[in-house]
Design an enzyme around this catalytic site. Structure first.
Site, PDB file in Angstrom:
ATOM      1  CE1 TYR A   1      32.123 -20.614 -41.119  1.00 41.12           C
ATOM      2  CE2 TYR A   1      30.311 -21.260 -42.384  1.00 41.12           C
ATOM      3  CZ  TYR A   1      31.094 -20.373 -41.791  1.00 41.12           C
ATOM      4  OH  TYR A   1      30.959 -19.098 -41.975  1.00 41.12           O
TER       5      TYR A   1
ATOM      6  CG  HIS B   1      35.853 -17.844 -44.686  1.00 38.05           C
ATOM      7  ND1 HIS B   1      35.655 -19.077 -44.199  1.00 38.05           N
ATOM      8  CD2 HIS B   1      35.063 -17.040 -44.011  1.00 38.05           C
ATOM      9  CE1 HIS B   1      34.829 -18.912 -43.213  1.00 38.05           C
ATOM     10  NE2 HIS B   1      34.461 -17.692 -42.949  1.00 38.05           N
TER      11      HIS B   1
HETATM   12  N1  LIG Z   1      32.238 -14.628 -43.560  1.00 37.47           N
HETATM   13  C1  LIG Z   1      32.402 -14.841 -42.397  1.00 37.47           C
HETATM   14  O1  LIG Z   1      33.457 -14.772 -41.946  1.00 37.47           O
HETATM   15  C2  LIG Z   1      31.204 -15.290 -41.519  1.00 37.47           C
HETATM   16  C3  LIG Z   1      31.515 -15.318 -40.154  1.00 37.47           C
HETATM   17  C4  LIG Z   1      30.610 -15.551 -39.149  1.00 37.47           C
HETATM   18  C5  LIG Z   1      29.090 -16.191 -39.619  1.00 37.47           C
HETATM   19  N2  LIG Z   1      29.196 -16.404 -41.246  1.00 37.47           N
HETATM   20  C6  LIG Z   1      27.887 -17.093 -41.534  1.00 37.47           C
HETATM   21  O2  LIG Z   1      26.864 -16.362 -41.236  1.00 37.47           O
HETATM   22  C7  LIG Z   1      26.117 -17.009 -40.496  1.00 37.47           C
HETATM   23  C8  LIG Z   1      25.140 -16.525 -39.302  1.00 37.47           C
HETATM   24  O3  LIG Z   1      25.856 -15.838 -38.340  1.00 37.47           O
HETATM   25  P1  LIG Z   1      26.044 -16.293 -36.956  1.00 37.47           P
HETATM   26  O4  LIG Z   1      26.067 -17.467 -36.890  1.00 37.47           O
HETATM   27  O5  LIG Z   1      27.417 -15.719 -36.563  1.00 37.47           O
HETATM   28  O6  LIG Z   1      24.976 -15.384 -35.863  1.00 37.47           O
HETATM   29  P2  LIG Z   1      23.638 -15.251 -36.116  1.00 37.47           P
HETATM   30  O7  LIG Z   1      23.037 -15.688 -37.402  1.00 37.47           O
HETATM   31  O8  LIG Z   1      23.377 -13.543 -35.847  1.00 37.47           O
HETATM   32  O9  LIG Z   1      23.108 -15.725 -34.432  1.00 37.47           O
HETATM   33  C9  LIG Z   1      22.824 -17.150 -34.657  1.00 37.47           C
HETATM   34  C10 LIG Z   1      22.440 -17.152 -33.179  1.00 37.47           C
HETATM   35  O10 LIG Z   1      20.935 -16.779 -33.000  1.00 37.47           O
HETATM   36  C11 LIG Z   1      20.211 -17.701 -32.579  1.00 37.47           C
HETATM   37  N3  LIG Z   1      18.793 -17.432 -33.353  1.00 37.47           N
HETATM   38  C12 LIG Z   1      18.809 -17.680 -34.586  1.00 37.47           C
HETATM   39  N4  LIG Z   1      17.401 -17.234 -35.059  1.00 37.47           N
HETATM   40  C13 LIG Z   1      16.610 -16.953 -33.708  1.00 37.47           C
HETATM   41  C14 LIG Z   1      15.531 -16.311 -33.626  1.00 37.47           C
HETATM   42  N5  LIG Z   1      14.816 -16.235 -34.351  1.00 37.47           N
HETATM   43  N6  LIG Z   1      15.317 -15.946 -32.215  1.00 37.47           N
HETATM   44  C15 LIG Z   1      16.143 -16.047 -31.158  1.00 37.47           C
HETATM   45  N7  LIG Z   1      17.322 -16.487 -31.628  1.00 37.47           N
HETATM   46  C16 LIG Z   1      17.695 -17.007 -32.708  1.00 37.47           C
HETATM   47  C17 LIG Z   1      20.668 -18.958 -32.642  1.00 37.47           C
HETATM   48  O11 LIG Z   1      20.569 -19.902 -31.867  1.00 37.47           O
HETATM   49  P3  LIG Z   1      19.557 -21.259 -32.058  1.00 37.47           P
HETATM   50  O12 LIG Z   1      20.617 -22.190 -32.958  1.00 37.47           O
HETATM   51  O13 LIG Z   1      19.175 -21.731 -30.635  1.00 37.47           O
HETATM   52  O14 LIG Z   1      18.379 -20.997 -32.612  1.00 37.47           O
HETATM   53  C18 LIG Z   1      22.142 -18.742 -32.573  1.00 37.47           C
HETATM   54  O15 LIG Z   1      22.627 -18.868 -31.364  1.00 37.47           O
HETATM   55  C19 LIG Z   1      26.866 -18.118 -39.829  1.00 37.47           C
HETATM   56  O16 LIG Z   1      26.143 -19.259 -39.671  1.00 37.47           O
HETATM   57  C20 LIG Z   1      27.699 -18.451 -41.220  1.00 37.47           C
HETATM   58  O17 LIG Z   1      26.999 -19.192 -41.954  1.00 37.47           O
HETATM   59  C21 LIG Z   1      30.327 -16.022 -41.829  1.00 37.47           C
END
Ligand SMILES: NC(=O)c1ccc[n+]([C@@H]2O[C@H](COP(=O)([O-])OP(=O)(O)OC[C@H]3O[C@@H](n4cnc5c(N)ncnc54)[C@H](OP(=O)(O)O)[C@@H]3O)[C@@H](O)[C@H]2O)c1
Length: 272
Positions: A48, A105
């Protein structure tokens, strides 16, 4: 009050902050604010490019010892020498005393898993990490990792939300005594516009996103939703003051569909 899931004596808060795409001062400020309002788990990764900002936010909160900081070793750096070097580099970027939870990861089939796990176990024994685990591991890989690791593996972090049936991986985590940590728990924002989640939310005076996160945490699955908006930090944390009924839980499980996966977690030759 944040609740925890416990795996092999290691406690993981049920709600954490995802930080993928966040960076710089905004990221540091958001992390600091999240901890101030009650978040106790922050998820970052070498890939990241924001470990420095995450560490800054954690330190600025003044609550370092209460927070679980997760970082992940990128798939290109899973050979033992690279593990050692990159974990030290992560710690230098974070400027923290220890990495609380250190994960692989993504699996990389070009590097023997046992060698990576043995290097991670060494890092743990030498005090660089408090606990180790994996991410994006299939049922078969969890079996292999559990047999190969000399130190307890405390979690598997995988994509998990209502549109994706992850029952097999959840069962495998339980079998191996590992916690399941859900990434993309609100399906990258898709849950926000879901009619069923919104209808159930109305009955509880909650938003669709909160219902989605509650559905996971009520199953003992930890979640790490990401938001760049300070006002949404509270929303994503306020999910412990209501319960979904069995009927609601089943209705939400019925949202799973083919093609529900957002992140492709198969091996990529780009990593060679
Ligand atoms: N291990 C891995 O391979 C892997 C892969 C992917 C992700 N991850 C980790 O998991 C975390 C979360 O996953 P993600 O970022 O893919 O997706 P997520 O958390 O499911 O979704 C994030 C999106 O949802 C929006 N959001 C957040 N809270 C909200 C709410 N209460 N109402 C409406 N929309 C909302 C955010 O927009 P706004 O910013 O506009 O609020 C953003 O666009 C990542 O940040 C990362 O740390 C790990």
């Amino acid at each position: 009050m944040i609740q925890f899931v416990e795996a092999k004596g290691f406690k993981i808060p049920l709600v954490g902050l995802g930080t993928w795409t966040l960076g710089g001062r905004d990221c540091a400020r958001l992390v600091e604010q999240a901890i101030r309002i009650g978040y106790r788990h922050i998820d970052t990764a070498q890939m990241y490019g924001n470990e420095r900002a995450v560490g800054e936010g954690v330190r600025a909160s003044g609550l370092r010892t209460e927070v679980t900081v997760t970082t992940k070793i990128q798939p290109l750096l899973l050979a033992p020498r690279d593990v050692e070097r990159s974990v030290k580099e992560s710690l230098a970027q974070l400027r923290l005393d220890v990495i609380d939870l250190l994960l692989i990861h993504w699996p990389n089939p070009r590097v023997p898993l046992a060698e990576t796990l043995s290097a991670m176990a060494k890092m743990k024994r030498e005090g660089y990490a408090r606990a180790i685990g994996v991410s994006n591991f299939t049922v078969a890989l969890l079996e292999e990792a559990s047999k190969a690791s000399s130190e307890p593996l405390v979690c598997n972090q995988v994509e998990c939300h209502p549109y994706l049936d992850q029952d097999k991986v959840i069962a495998a985590c339980r079998k191996h005594g590992m916690a399941m940590v859900a990434y993309s728990p609100i399906a990258r924002g898709q849950a926000k516009g879901d009619e069923l989640l919104a209808r159930i939310g109305q009955a509880h005076k909650k938003t669709a996103a909160q219902v989605c996160l509650r559905w996971l945490t009520q199953q003992g699955i930890a979640v790490i939703p990401r938001t760049a908006k300070i006002e949404r930090l509270e929303e994503n944390l306020a999910i412990f003051d209501f319960d979904l009924s069995d009927t609601e839980m089943k209705e939400i499980a019925g949202l799973a569909r083919r093609g529900g996966r957002i992140v492709d977690w198969t091996y990529s030759p780009k990593w060679d």
